[in-house]
Design a protein around this motif. Structure first.
Motif, PDB file in Angstrom:
ATOM      1  N   ASN A 192      -1.667  10.775  -0.767  1.00 37.59           N
ATOM      2  CA  ASN A 192      -1.873  10.130   0.789  1.00 37.59           C
ATOM      3  C   ASN A 192      -0.108   8.918   0.359  1.00 37.59           C
ATOM      4  N   ILE A 193      -0.395   8.733  -1.667  1.00 37.31           N
ATOM      5  CA  ILE A 193       0.682   7.992  -1.573  1.00 37.31           C
ATOM      6  C   ILE A 193       2.048   8.946  -1.927  1.00 37.31           C
ATOM      7  N   LEU A 194       2.448   9.355  -1.891  1.00 37.64           N
ATOM      8  CA  LEU A 194       3.621  10.853  -2.250  1.00 37.64           C
ATOM      9  C   LEU A 194       3.660  11.092  -0.677  1.00 37.64           C
ATOM     10  N   LYS A 195       3.038  11.389   0.579  1.00 35.49           N
ATOM     11  CA  LYS A 195       2.897  11.279   1.799  1.00 35.49           C
ATOM     12  C   LYS A 195       3.716   9.755   1.975  1.00 35.49           C
ATOM     13  N   GLU A 196       3.468   8.966   1.679  1.00 39.10           N
ATOM     14  CA  GLU A 196       3.975   7.771   1.976  1.00 39.10           C
ATOM     15  C   GLU A 196       5.653   7.792   1.247  1.00 39.10           C
ATOM     16  N   VAL A 197       5.854   8.659   0.574  1.00 36.30           N
ATOM     17  CA  VAL A 197       6.944   8.991   0.048  1.00 36.30           C
ATOM     18  C   VAL A 197       7.911   9.177   0.525  1.00 36.30           C
ATOM     19  N   GLU A 198       6.889   9.858   1.087  1.00 37.07           N
ATOM     20  CA  GLU A 198       7.920  11.482   2.053  1.00 37.07           C
ATOM     21  C   GLU A 198       8.433  10.656   3.471  1.00 37.07           C
ATOM     22  N   HIS A 199       7.217   9.555   4.076  1.00 41.26           N
ATOM     23  CA  HIS A 199       8.420   9.437   5.277  1.00 41.26           C
ATOM     24  C   HIS A 199       9.015   8.456   4.865  1.00 41.26           C
ATOM     25  N   MET A 200       8.968   7.727   3.697  1.00 44.09           N
ATOM     26  CA  MET A 200       9.799   6.267   3.022  1.00 44.09           C
ATOM     27  C   MET A 200      11.352   6.910   3.546  1.00 44.09           C
ATOM     28  N   PHE A 201      11.235   8.352   2.587  1.00 45.62           N
ATOM     29  CA  PHE A 201      12.280   9.180   2.619  1.00 45.62           C
ATOM     30  C   PHE A 201      12.919  10.102   3.810  1.00 45.62           C
ATOM     31  N   ALA A 202      12.293  10.320   4.680  1.00 47.54           N
ATOM     32  CA  ALA A 202      12.309  10.392   5.836  1.00 47.54           C
ATOM     33  C   ALA A 202      12.811   9.558   6.594  1.00 47.54           C
ATOM     34  N   ASP A 203      12.235   8.479   7.169  1.00 47.61           N
ATOM     35  CA  ASP A 203      12.426   7.496   7.777  1.00 47.61           C
ATOM     36  C   ASP A 203      14.361   7.159   7.653  1.00 47.61           C
ATOM     37  N   THR A 204      14.544   6.803   6.003  1.00 50.85           N
ATOM     38  CA  THR A 204      16.140   6.622   5.242  1.00 50.85           C
ATOM     39  C   THR A 204      16.863   7.613   6.012  1.00 50.85           C
ATOM     40  N   ILE A 205      16.884   8.493   6.347  1.00 52.02           N
ATOM     41  CA  ILE A 205      17.911   9.989   6.218  1.00 52.02           C
ATOM     42  C   ILE A 205      17.767   9.586   7.763  1.00 52.02           C
TER      43      ILE A 205
END
Length: 193
Positions: A126-139
């Motif tokens: 879940n932590i890695l998925k949150e980071v993934e979402h953070m990356f996607a939102d920034t992109i």
């Protein structure tokens, strides 16, 4: 007679145990390792962390989650958040050899906890998925501002960066060499240029 640990001491204990888990992993870390590394007795340890090793490991993971959340806030306030992400990856090449050999405690935990502890595995995932979402939102924001030429779905690019992150944590153990890592990092970051 010593009282209960203060909040500051509690946080320091979590950071000390985090270092031990980061180096040895959850399974290989014994209670003796934790007591020696923190300098507290078993009674104090269990009074502070009633769930024992699993509780303190979970808290160590959550501390890393807090670091990611702090980075997320930094991204939200930045005029150039995509550059912050790139610089985050670039900074990995500058790390010490010991840091390279430790890798990422969250990525390590996803691998180690598979078939060992479903709860801890899910916490790390879940932590890695949150980071993934953070990356996607920034992109996504960078695409809207036309500051990135790659118009691939940001969700896919977010997963790409997590894949890159996890792979980089293996590569840095294989090649703890600044020049090799810089070359690989720049090649991978070209995807989000």
């Amino acid at each position: 007679m010593r009282g209960r640990p203060t909040l500051r001491t509690h946080e320091e204990l979590i950071l000390k145990t985090q270092e031990i888990f980061w180096k040895k992993g959850y399974t290989a870390t014994s209670l003796g390792d934790l007591l020696k590394g923190t300098g507290i007795g078993s009674g104090s340890f269990y009074n502070t962390f009633k769930g024992g090793k699993k509780e303190i490991f979970r808290k160590a993971l959550l501390q890393r989650k807090e670091a990611f959340e702090s980075f997320k806030r930094e991204l939200e306030q930045s005029e150039s958040p995509l550059d912050l992400i790139k610089n985050f990856f670039r900074s990995i090449a500058e790390a010490t050899e010991e840091t390279h050999l430790n890798g990422c405690i969250i990525a390590n935990s996803v691998v180690e906890m598979t078939h060992v502890d479903d709860d801890l595995e899910l916490e790390a995932v879940n932590i890695l998925k949150e980071v993934e979402h953070m990356f996607a939102d920034t992109i996504r924001k960078a695409q809207k501002l036309k500051s990135i030429s790659n118009q691939t779905d940001p969700v896919i690019l977010g997963k790409y960066l997590i894949t890159f992150w996890c792979g980089l944590n293996t590569l840095r153990r294989m090649y703890p060499d600044k020049n090799i890592l810089q070359q690989q990092i720049e090649m991978q970051l070209a995807v989000i240029s």
